[in-house]
Design an enzyme around this catalytic site. Structure first.
Site, short mmCIF file in Angstrom:
data_model
loop_
_atom_site.label_atom_id
_atom_site.label_comp_id
_atom_site.label_asym_id
_atom_site.label_seq_id
_atom_site.Cartn_x
_atom_site.Cartn_y
_atom_site.Cartn_z
N SER A 173 38.89 35.62 41.25
CA SER A 173 39.12 36.74 40.33
C SER A 173 38.20 36.59 39.13
O SER A 173 37.78 35.46 38.81
CB SER A 173 40.57 36.73 39.85
OG SER A 173 40.76 37.70 38.84
N TYR A 224 48.53 33.07 36.05
CA TYR A 224 47.76 33.63 37.18
C TYR A 224 46.29 33.28 37.02
O TYR A 224 45.63 32.84 37.97
CB TYR A 224 47.94 35.16 37.23
CG TYR A 224 46.99 35.84 38.20
CD1 TYR A 224 47.20 35.74 39.57
CD2 TYR A 224 45.88 36.56 37.75
CE1 TYR A 224 46.33 36.35 40.47
CE2 TYR A 224 45.02 37.17 38.64
CZ TYR A 224 45.24 37.06 39.99
OH TYR A 224 44.38 37.66 40.88
#
Ligand SMILES: NC(=O)c1ccc[n+]([C@@H]2O[C@H](COP(=O)([O-])OP(=O)(O)OC[C@H]3O[C@@H](n4cnc5c(N)ncnc54)[C@H](OP(=O)(O)O)[C@@H]3O)[C@@H](O)[C@H]2O)c1
Length: 228
Positions: free
Chosen positions: A137, A149
């Site tokens: 990501s 995250y």
């Protein structure tokens, strides 16, 4: 080579499902995995049925289930040319948010699950001189405030590079796919100005379709409007 075999975790939705469609279009046979088998079965039917794709339910945090996915793939198609460790999910930002159990599940899925996917598929990928891809990501390239995250995706960034170095000399290519914001069920509310899952699927296929001597090691893809 005719009809290479492409295994995807997190294929029931979003980026994984879109990649399955693009890979099928490019002539790959598919091994589709996720916990929910209903959407996987629907995708198998859409992609041409049992000769072209199989659906194998598995939780990526469970080693035996992942081994079974690889076994089914090899029993059915005899090889794995591409493995895409893509399964994952997020959490609200804030170290006082979510429950400890949500964190545990997210860390296990995004980090341990990705590592187990590598462990399960690397022997077959070496055999095929294949291609390993991981979904990191943009949040794995820069820390986001209060985001565990983001920490899991930093681990995935490291995992991609660690795997690439380990696999040097085997003929296996390794690509880290680093999406910015993508409009998928990852978000409980649809994001504005986001990429489509198809945009990331095209990036995956760009890496996969390069000649064997080209390793596209990282692809960071943001929507034009995304500053961070
Ligand atoms: N959307 C974004 O903006 C964005 C940005 C950067 C990175 N990513 C990453 O992209 C990847 C795909 O996400 P997405 O956006 O496509 O979201 P999504 O549509 O929610 O897809 C997530 C996929 O992961 C699967 N999954 C979740 N936990 C799993 C587990 N324990 N075992 C097996 N499969 C599991 C889900 O299937 P089941 O529920 O059926 O198991 C689903 O197929 C994730 O790694 C995510 O972190 C997304």
């Amino acid at each position: 080579m005719a009809d290479p075999v492409f295994l995807i975790t997190g294929a029931s939705s979003g980026i994984g499902a879109a990649t399955a469609r693009h890979a099928a279009e490019a002539g790959h046979r598919l091994v589709l995995s996720a916990r929910r088998t209903e959407p996987l079965e629907a995708l198998v039917a859409e992609l041409g049925g049992a000769d072209r794709a199989i659906a194998v339910g598995a939780d990526v945090t469970d080693w035996e289930q992942l081994r079974a996915v690889v076994e089914r793939a090899l029993d059915t198609f005899g090889r794995i040319d591409v493995a895409f460790a893509n399964a994952g999910f997020g959490a609200k930002r804030g170290f006082l948010e979510e429950t400890p159990e949500h964190w545990r599940s997210m860390v296990l899925t995004n980090v341990y699950g990705a590592a187990l996917t590598l462990r399960a598929t690397i022997p077959a990928l070496k055999e095929a001189r294949g291609h390993l891809l991981l979904t990191g990501s943009v949040a794995g390239r820069r820390a986001l405030p209060g985001s565990l995250y983001s920490c899991t995706k930093w681990a995935v960034t490291a995992m991609g590079e660690a795997a690439r170095q380990e696999l040097e000399g085997t003929g296996v290519r390794v690509t880290l796919i680093e999406p910015g914001m993508v409009d998928t069920p990852f978000f409980s509310q649809r994001p504005q100005g986001a990429l489509e899952a198809d945009d990331i699927a095209r990036a995956v296929m760009y890496a996969v379709s390069q000649p064997a001597h080209v390793d596209v090691s990282e692809l960071l893809v943001r929507p034009t409007a995304q500053g961070v």
